[in-house]
Motif scaffolding. Structure first.
Motif, PDB file in Angstrom:
ATOM      1  N   THR A 145       0.806  -1.227   0.000  1.00 36.91           N
ATOM      2  CA  THR A 145       0.000   0.000   0.000  1.00 36.91           C
ATOM      3  C   THR A 145       0.837   1.275   0.000  1.00 36.91           C
ATOM      4  O   THR A 145       0.331   2.340  -0.338  1.00 36.91           O
ATOM      5  N   GLY A 146       2.098   1.171   0.383  1.00 38.69           N
ATOM      6  CA  GLY A 146       2.926   2.370   0.522  1.00 38.69           C
ATOM      7  C   GLY A 146       2.685   3.104   1.823  1.00 38.69           C
ATOM      8  O   GLY A 146       3.266   4.160   2.068  1.00 38.69           O
ATOM      9  N   TRP A 147       1.810   2.545   2.690  1.00 41.19           N
ATOM     10  CA  TRP A 147       1.532   3.179   3.980  1.00 41.19           C
ATOM     11  C   TRP A 147       2.715   3.010   4.910  1.00 41.19           C
ATOM     12  O   TRP A 147       3.411   1.990   4.897  1.00 41.19           O
ATOM     13  N   LYS A 148       2.910   4.007   5.762  1.00 44.94           N
ATOM     14  CA  LYS A 148       4.067   4.007   6.655  1.00 44.94           C
ATOM     15  C   LYS A 148       3.623   3.955   8.109  1.00 44.94           C
ATOM     16  O   LYS A 148       2.778   4.747   8.533  1.00 44.94           O
ATOM     17  N   VAL A 149       4.197   3.018   8.836  1.00 50.84           N
ATOM     18  CA  VAL A 149       3.993   2.927  10.278  1.00 50.84           C
ATOM     19  C   VAL A 149       5.115   3.710  10.957  1.00 50.84           C
ATOM     20  O   VAL A 149       6.294   3.457  10.705  1.00 50.84           O
ATOM     21  N   CYS A 150       4.740   4.672  11.814  1.00 52.24           N
ATOM     22  CA  CYS A 150       5.724   5.543  12.463  1.00 52.24           C
ATOM     23  C   CYS A 150       5.545   5.503  13.979  1.00 52.24           C
ATOM     24  O   CYS A 150       4.424   5.523  14.476  1.00 52.24           O
ATOM     25  N   MET A 151       6.648   5.460  14.688  1.00 50.42           N
ATOM     26  CA  MET A 151       6.662   5.575  16.137  1.00 50.42           C
ATOM     27  C   MET A 151       7.530   6.776  16.507  1.00 50.42           C
ATOM     28  O   MET A 151       8.683   6.847  16.081  1.00 50.42           O
ATOM     29  N   SER A 152       6.963   7.710  17.283  1.00 48.45           N
ATOM     30  CA  SER A 152       7.661   8.954  17.600  1.00 48.45           C
ATOM     31  C   SER A 152       7.680   9.165  19.109  1.00 48.45           C
ATOM     32  O   SER A 152       6.700   8.877  19.802  1.00 48.45           O
ATOM     33  N   ALA A 153       8.816   9.674  19.620  1.00 44.76           N
ATOM     34  CA  ALA A 153       8.936   9.922  21.056  1.00 44.76           C
ATOM     35  C   ALA A 153       9.936  11.046  21.290  1.00 44.76           C
ATOM     36  O   ALA A 153      10.787  11.348  20.437  1.00 44.76           O
ATOM     37  N   TYR A 154       9.830  11.681  22.456  1.00 37.78           N
ATOM     38  CA  TYR A 154      10.755  12.743  22.840  1.00 37.78           C
ATOM     39  C   TYR A 154      12.037  12.127  23.396  1.00 37.78           C
ATOM     40  O   TYR A 154      11.999  11.209  24.224  1.00 37.78           O
ATOM     41  N   VAL A 155      13.160  12.637  22.929  1.00 39.88           N
ATOM     42  CA  VAL A 155      14.460  12.098  23.344  1.00 39.88           C
ATOM     43  C   VAL A 155      14.640  12.231  24.854  1.00 39.88           C
ATOM     44  O   VAL A 155      15.189  11.344  25.508  1.00 39.88           O
ATOM     45  N   THR A 156      14.160  13.325  25.425  1.00 41.11           N
ATOM     46  CA  THR A 156      14.313  13.520  26.870  1.00 41.11           C
ATOM     47  C   THR A 156      13.596  12.435  27.663  1.00 41.11           C
ATOM     48  O   THR A 156      14.060  12.046  28.742  1.00 41.11           O
ATOM     49  N   GLU A 157      12.483  11.936  27.128  1.00 42.94           N
ATOM     50  CA  GLU A 157      11.748  10.888  27.822  1.00 42.94           C
ATOM     51  C   GLU A 157      12.369   9.521  27.577  1.00 42.94           C
ATOM     52  O   GLU A 157      12.316   8.651  28.449  1.00 42.94           O
ATOM     53  N   LEU A 158      12.970   9.327  26.399  1.00 47.49           N
ATOM     54  CA  LEU A 158      13.648   8.069  26.124  1.00 47.49           C
ATOM     55  C   LEU A 158      14.875   7.899  27.015  1.00 47.49           C
ATOM     56  O   LEU A 158      15.258   6.772  27.341  1.00 47.49           O
ATOM     57  N   THR A 159      15.468   9.010  27.388  1.00 45.46           N
ATOM     58  CA  THR A 159      16.684   8.952  28.221  1.00 45.46           C
ATOM     59  C   THR A 159      16.391   9.326  29.661  1.00 45.46           C
ATOM     60  O   THR A 159      17.277   9.777  30.380  1.00 45.46           O
ATOM     61  N   ALA A 160      15.142   9.148  30.087  1.00 44.00           N
ATOM     62  CA  ALA A 160      14.763   9.538  31.443  1.00 44.00           C
ATOM     63  C   ALA A 160      15.547   8.761  32.491  1.00 44.00           C
ATOM     64  O   ALA A 160      15.909   9.296  33.541  1.00 44.00           O
ATOM     65  N   THR A 161      15.834   7.476  32.215  1.00 43.69           N
ATOM     66  CA  THR A 161      16.602   6.674  33.172  1.00 43.69           C
ATOM     67  C   THR A 161      17.988   7.260  33.382  1.00 43.69           C
ATOM     68  O   THR A 161      18.468   7.387  34.520  1.00 43.69           O
ATOM     69  N   ALA A 162      18.614   7.622  32.264  1.00 49.09           N
ATOM     70  CA  ALA A 162      19.942   8.221  32.372  1.00 49.09           C
ATOM     71  C   ALA A 162      19.869   9.562  33.100  1.00 49.09           C
ATOM     72  O   ALA A 162      20.756   9.906  33.889  1.00 49.09           O
ATOM     73  N   THR A 163      18.801  10.295  32.851  1.00 53.84           N
ATOM     74  CA  THR A 163      18.641  11.589  33.518  1.00 53.84           C
ATOM     75  C   THR A 163      18.473  11.412  35.019  1.00 53.84           C
ATOM     76  O   THR A 163      19.049  12.162  35.815  1.00 53.84           O
ATOM     77  N   ASN A 164      17.685  10.407  35.412  1.00 53.36           N
ATOM     78  CA  ASN A 164      17.495  10.159  36.838  1.00 53.36           C
ATOM     79  C   ASN A 164      18.804   9.768  37.519  1.00 53.36           C
ATOM     80  O   ASN A 164      19.103  10.225  38.631  1.00 53.36           O
ATOM     81  N   GLN A 165      19.567   8.923  36.846  1.00 55.76           N
ATOM     82  CA  GLN A 165      20.849   8.531  37.432  1.00 55.76           C
ATOM     83  C   GLN A 165      21.791   9.722  37.524  1.00 55.76           C
ATOM     84  O   GLN A 165      22.510   9.887  38.511  1.00 55.76           O
ATOM     85  N   ARG A 166      21.738  10.562  36.488  1.00 54.45           N
ATOM     86  CA  ARG A 166      22.567  11.765  36.532  1.00 54.45           C
ATOM     87  C   ARG A 166      22.164  12.653  37.696  1.00 54.45           C
ATOM     88  O   ARG A 166      23.014  13.218  38.402  1.00 54.45           O
ATOM     89  N   ASN A 167      20.847  12.763  37.934  1.00 55.05           N
ATOM     90  CA  ASN A 167      20.379  13.597  39.040  1.00 55.05           C
ATOM     91  C   ASN A 167      20.840  13.055  40.392  1.00 55.05           C
ATOM     92  O   ASN A 167      21.154  13.821  41.304  1.00 55.05           O
ATOM     93  N   VAL A 168      20.862  11.710  40.521  1.00 50.02           N
ATOM     94  CA  VAL A 168      21.351  11.114  41.767  1.00 50.02           C
ATOM     95  C   VAL A 168      22.808  11.486  41.995  1.00 50.02           C
ATOM     96  O   VAL A 168      23.222  11.878  43.097  1.00 50.02           O
ATOM     97  N   LEU A 169      23.572  11.356  40.916  1.00 48.73           N
ATOM     98  CA  LEU A 169      24.994  11.681  41.040  1.00 48.73           C
ATOM     99  C   LEU A 169      25.201  13.171  41.305  1.00 48.73           C
ATOM    100  O   LEU A 169      26.104  13.560  42.056  1.00 48.73           O
ATOM    101  N   LEU A 170      24.343  13.974  40.688  1.00 49.09           N
ATOM    102  CA  LEU A 170      24.439  15.408  40.949  1.00 49.09           C
ATOM    103  C   LEU A 170      24.112  15.716  42.407  1.00 49.09           C
ATOM    104  O   LEU A 170      24.717  16.597  43.027  1.00 49.09           O
TER     105      LEU A 170
END
Length: 509
Positions: A265-290
């Motif tokens: 069909t030529g139809w496209k399946v797309c998944m979109s997300a904010y990078v800040t939310e994808l890296t929330a785990t890393a951000t939380n760990q960074r906050n702990v270290l901070l």
């Protein structure tokens, strides 16, 4: 010899601890957490996109199987031969069994005329001419199976629903195409199962695009359905990608998107997300270290808090209060004298600077206040910042001069904000300009002014604004006209006298 100072105390006690702590935190987070978290989320989004694509393949295979099964029934051939009773019954029975997944089904002949068919709600489609539809033209052109390219909006139970046509050719006993069967599956059955559920972070979601950039599925915003969004750069990029991913900016935030294209069909399946939310785990760990680093810094700061409070914080607050008062126009404010070290020199310099400012501002204000001619000052944006009472009197205006501040020269003098004036021209050309202007005042009195617009520059030669001085010439010009008229009369009288004289002389001869 070592000189004791505020900078030496701060640098020796704080700089090393802060630099080491922050460097360790940033290095650890950036190298070991952020990239790993983002890669894991990217893989999860890719897997989900592929799963939705496989779901679409299974869904479309099922639809193809259903329309193929109907097209192969003998009742369809009979209907195209003239007896549509069995075909009508078969289609109605099929719709009754699949009313939740199919909107309608119809059988059409090679001329595009619907021989049998109805919707799941019982509305008959027989007798309609569908010859202009793409699926009919495809079957007429010899195509055995027509796959959809776009969605259609239909009525379903008093509301709107999305469907698409999928058609299979019906062949006669000799193998010749004699018509086609078309099904209209409800598209929401697929999107509910595959596009709506996935979530990535708090705001990540799935959506689908047709080959032309039209939204055909959206997990969050249904109002976007059937809208073409190729005006957005990321949509155009997604259309160019067959299977892949991309980063893009949306309303000031970075987003990540995975794209997969259906080959049929030529139809496209797309998944979109904010990078800040994808890296929330890393951000939380960074906050702990901070937090750990902040605790270490607080211990060090506590050790020197007393010294900083007496040598830096308290003096700076007094200086800040003093400068804030000066900035607000309170030139009577007084700065204390109990400062030490560099603060003592700084306070002395500020007092000297303020004294110079007061002298220069007082002089400038005194000049403006003592100006006996009508004058006004406009800034570099052609907005009024000062208008004296003489100017208001000259223009026969009784309103408050300060109420005119912020208006352009055209707006103040003529009531037209965008009007070209000598002041605006002097701003643009950055030179003094003079001109004699005829002006009608607020009392409808015609006056004549000599207007002088002089650019004002700062000490670095940067343009600050323009001083406009209006000197009234009305009486002078009126007097000049009166004198010119009198001179004309005298000249005419002299001419007449000469004429009489000449006549007398001629008579005496």
């Amino acid at each position: 010899m070592f000189r004791k100072s505020i900078s030496s105390v701060l640098i020796a006690t704080v700089a090393l601890a802060v630099i080491l702590a922050v460097a360790a935190i940033v290095t650890y987070v950036s190298r070991s957490t952020y990239g790993l978290a983002l890669d894991q989320q990217k893989q999860a989004m890719t897997q989900m996109t592929n799963a939705c694509q496989r779901g679409l393949d299974v869904y479309m295979d099922g639809v193809r199987s259903m329309v193929g099964t109907l097209a192969a029934r003998r009742s369809m051939q009979e209907a195209l031969a003239g007896d549509a009773v069995r075909a009508e019954a078969d289609l109605k029975q099929y719709l009754a069994a699949n009313s939740k997944t199919i909107w309608g089904a119809l059988l059409f002949n090679t001329e595009g005329l619907v021989v049998a068919g109805s919707t799941s709600s019982g509305e008959s489609l027989a007798g309609q001419n569908r010859s202009e539809r793409a699926y009919v033209k495809a079957i007429q052109g010899g195509q055995a199976l027509y796959m959809p390219k776009d969605l259609l909006q239909v009525e379903l139970g008093g509301s709107k629903a999305l469907t698409f046509p999928i058609a299979q050719a019906v062949k006669g006993p000799e193998g010749k195409i004699i018509g086609g069967v078309c099904l209209f599956p409800l598209w929401e059955e697929y999107t509910k199962a595959f596009i709506d559920p996935p979530r990535f972070g708090d705001r990540g979601y799935g959506f689908m695009l047709a080959a032309d950039g039209t939204i055909i599925g959206h997990a969050v915003d249904r109002s976007l359905l059937l809208k073409n969004l190729t005006e957005h750069e990321f949509i155009r990029q997604a259309l160019e990608i067959k299977n892949g991913d991309l980063f893009y900016d949306w309303k000031g935030e970075q987003k990540y998107m995975v794209v997969s294209t259906d080959p049929d069909t030529g139809w496209k399946v797309c998944m979109s997300a904010y990078v800040t939310e994808l890296t929330a785990t890393a951000t939380n760990q960074r906050n702990v270290l901070l937090g750990i680093g902040a605790a270490a810094v607080l211990v060090l700061v506590g050790a020197i808090m007393f010294a900083i409070s007496r040598l830096v914080v308290r003096p700076l607050r007094e200086i800040e209060g003093f400068t804030a008062a000066i900035a607000k126009g309170d030139f009577k404010a007084v700065l204390a004298t109990h400062f030490k070290f560099e603060m003592k020199s700084l306070a002395g310099n500020i007092r000297t600077m303020v004294a110079e400012l007061k002298q220069k501002l007082g002089f400038a204000q005194g000049v403006l206040d003592g100006f006996v001619l009508p004058c006004a000052v406009f800034d570099k944006d052609n907005k009024a910042t000062f208008i004296n009472s003489h100017m208001m009197d000259a223009l026969d205006r009784t309103d408050d001069p300060q109420a005119q501040y912020g208006k352009t020269s055209g707006g103040f003098f003529y009531g037209e904000e965008s009007r070209e004036t000598l002041t605006l021209k002097a701003l643009r050309e950055k030179r003094r300009l003079d001109s004699e202007v005829e002006y009608t005042t607020a009392r409808n009195v015609a006056k004549v002014f000599n207007v002088t617009s002089t650019p004002i520059n700062d000490l670095d030669g940067n343009l600050l604004g323009v001083l406009a001085v209006w000197f009234e010439l009305t009486e002078i010009r009126a007097q000049q006209k009166k004198i010119e008229a009198q001179n004309q009369k005298i000249a005419e009288a002299a001419t007449a006298a000469n004429t009489v004289s000449d006549q007398v002389a001629s008579a005496s001869e």
